[in-house]
Design a protein around this motif. Structure first.
Motif, PDB file in Angstrom:
ATOM      1  N   GLU A  64       0.695  -1.496  -0.017  1.00 48.74           N
ATOM      2  CA  GLU A  64      -0.204  -0.326  -0.123  1.00 48.74           C
ATOM      3  C   GLU A  64       0.525   0.786  -0.123  1.00 48.74           C
ATOM      4  O   GLU A  64       0.616   2.581  -0.427  1.00 48.74           O
ATOM      5  CB  GLU A  64      -0.958   0.071   1.430  1.00 48.74           C
ATOM      6  CG  GLU A  64      -2.001  -0.845   0.866  1.00 48.74           C
ATOM      7  CD  GLU A  64      -2.985  -0.641   2.306  1.00 48.74           C
ATOM      8  OE1 GLU A  64      -2.674  -0.249   2.845  1.00 48.74           O
ATOM      9  OE2 GLU A  64      -3.415  -1.938   2.433  1.00 48.74           O
ATOM     10  N   LYS A 111       1.991   1.385  -3.271  1.00 53.29           N
ATOM     11  CA  LYS A 111       1.489   2.349  -4.274  1.00 53.29           C
ATOM     12  C   LYS A 111       0.928   3.658  -3.810  1.00 53.29           C
ATOM     13  O   LYS A 111       1.010   4.591  -4.777  1.00 53.29           O
ATOM     14  CB  LYS A 111      -0.243   1.733  -4.343  1.00 53.29           C
ATOM     15  CG  LYS A 111      -0.967   1.417  -5.212  1.00 53.29           C
ATOM     16  CD  LYS A 111      -1.763   0.808  -4.671  1.00 53.29           C
ATOM     17  CE  LYS A 111      -3.150   1.326  -5.947  1.00 53.29           C
ATOM     18  NZ  LYS A 111      -4.425   0.132  -5.899  1.00 53.29           N
ATOM     19  N   ALA A 112       1.107   4.230  -2.549  1.00 58.47           N
ATOM     20  CA  ALA A 112       0.766   5.364  -2.973  1.00 58.47           C
ATOM     21  C   ALA A 112       1.494   6.307  -2.963  1.00 58.47           C
ATOM     22  O   ALA A 112       1.916   7.521  -3.422  1.00 58.47           O
ATOM     23  CB  ALA A 112       1.048   5.767  -1.186  1.00 58.47           C
ATOM     24  N   ARG A 129       3.613   5.221  -5.880  1.00 55.13           N
ATOM     25  CA  ARG A 129       3.722   5.829  -7.174  1.00 55.13           C
ATOM     26  C   ARG A 129       3.282   6.791  -7.634  1.00 55.13           C
ATOM     27  O   ARG A 129       3.469   7.571  -8.141  1.00 55.13           O
ATOM     28  CB  ARG A 129       3.341   4.490  -7.656  1.00 55.13           C
ATOM     29  CG  ARG A 129       4.086   3.288  -7.686  1.00 55.13           C
ATOM     30  CD  ARG A 129       4.262   2.524  -8.679  1.00 55.13           C
ATOM     31  NE  ARG A 129       2.989   1.575  -8.232  1.00 55.13           N
ATOM     32  CZ  ARG A 129       3.099   0.600  -7.471  1.00 55.13           C
ATOM     33  NH1 ARG A 129       4.046  -0.065  -6.622  1.00 55.13           N
ATOM     34  NH2 ARG A 129       1.974  -0.291  -7.431  1.00 55.13           N
ATOM     35  N   LYS A 130       1.958   6.854  -6.833  1.00 57.70           N
ATOM     36  CA  LYS A 130       0.506   7.934  -6.957  1.00 57.70           C
ATOM     37  C   LYS A 130       0.952   9.271  -6.496  1.00 57.70           C
ATOM     38  O   LYS A 130       0.871  10.404  -7.482  1.00 57.70           O
ATOM     39  CB  LYS A 130      -0.246   8.016  -5.777  1.00 57.70           C
ATOM     40  CG  LYS A 130      -1.605   7.644  -6.582  1.00 57.70           C
ATOM     41  CD  LYS A 130      -3.082   7.534  -5.352  1.00 57.70           C
ATOM     42  CE  LYS A 130      -4.605   8.141  -6.113  1.00 57.70           C
ATOM     43  NZ  LYS A 130      -5.121   7.405  -4.393  1.00 57.70           N
ATOM     44  N   HIS A 131       2.388   9.611  -6.039  1.00 54.88           N
ATOM     45  CA  HIS A 131       2.667  10.988  -5.245  1.00 54.88           C
ATOM     46  C   HIS A 131       3.937  11.316  -6.440  1.00 54.88           C
ATOM     47  O   HIS A 131       4.681  11.806  -5.644  1.00 54.88           O
ATOM     48  CB  HIS A 131       2.764  11.376  -4.130  1.00 54.88           C
ATOM     49  CG  HIS A 131       1.622  10.961  -3.281  1.00 54.88           C
ATOM     50  ND1 HIS A 131       0.862  10.209  -2.661  1.00 54.88           N
ATOM     51  CD2 HIS A 131       0.582  11.885  -3.184  1.00 54.88           C
ATOM     52  CE1 HIS A 131      -0.199  10.352  -2.102  1.00 54.88           C
ATOM     53  NE2 HIS A 131      -0.497  11.523  -2.239  1.00 54.88           N
TER      54      HIS A 131
END
Ligand code: MN
Length: 238
Positions: free
Chosen positions: A228, A231-232, A234-236
């Protein structure tokens, strides 16, 4: 590619627990080719993503570097995979609480059930026996092979004035052992400060608990949370 996600998670779990700092690393033997292993390029463990993972042969030559920088101490991994066909994952760390044991000759003992594997023996690698005047880094095949010899059949070996290497027949076990080796070192120092009469696990207790120490309850929870975070990140755009 589940095994690559496992490895990304392992980096982040070990960073979270303070077992690897900016310089430690963890690898897996390739599930499709036992003559290969996978480890991250040279970067801080808590930011590792799948794209940072690189494949090596057991002489620690990268197969497809694409300009990515290799970690200098990768020979630890390659030489242990050569010497130990049973090993599927290797952690090298600078686990701070094990350092005092590596420099005093005070042996680590099995003090609690979560790290009973210590009862199987944790040797201490003295790099000076192989080469004098090093910077303590295992950055040649010769030093890696010597470390693998010291490790022998053990689940872990300390490295004098440097850290430790921890192995397992799967990644969950290598990561779990690394987390609990650090905690066990802290607990043993606390117990030794309180008393010189300490009740350690006896041989029968060590034998009885090693088999169940697969960290099967911890691993899925650690892994999910770590992925998680990946993933976070990569999002940022990190
Ligand atoms: Mn190191």
């Amino acid at each position: 590619m589940e095994h690559l996600d496992d490895l990304v998670a392992a980096y982040r779990i070990l960073a979270q627990y303070g077992v690897i700092d900016a310089y430690g690393h963890v690898s897996i033997r390739s599930p499709s080719n036992p003559q290969r292993y996978v480890i991250a390029r040279s970067l801080a463990p808590e930011v590792v993503q799948v794209d940072d993972l690189m494949e090596y042969d057991l002489d620690s030559n990268p197969l497809d570097a694409r300009g990515r920088e290799s970690v200098r101490e990768r020979f630890i991994h390659g030489e242990i995979y050569k010497a130990r066909p049973d090993v599927m994952a290797v952690v090298h760390n600078h686990s701070p609480s094990v350092i005092p044991f590596s420099v005093t000759g005070v042996p680590m003992r099995p003090i609690y059930h979560m790290a009973s594997f210590i009862g199987d023996g944790v040797p201490n690698f003295e790099i000076r026996d192989v080469e004098k005047g090093t910077d303590l880094l295992v950055k040649t095949p010769k030093l890696g092979a010597a470390l693998a010899r010291t490790l022998g059949k053990s689940p872990a070996s300390l490295m004098r004035g440097h850290g430790a290497v921890v192995v397992g027949e799967n990644i969950a076990r290598a990561v779990g052992r690394s987390v609990y080796l650090e905690q066990s070192a802290q607990l043993q120092m606390q117990a030794m400060a309180l008393s010189d009469r300490i009740t350690y696990l006896d041989d029968g207790e060590v034998k009885a608990s090693v088999g169940v120490q697969d960290y099967k309850r911890a691993w899925p929870m650690w892994r999910e949370k770590a992925l998680e975070r990946a993933k976070a990140d990569r999002k940022h755009g990190q």
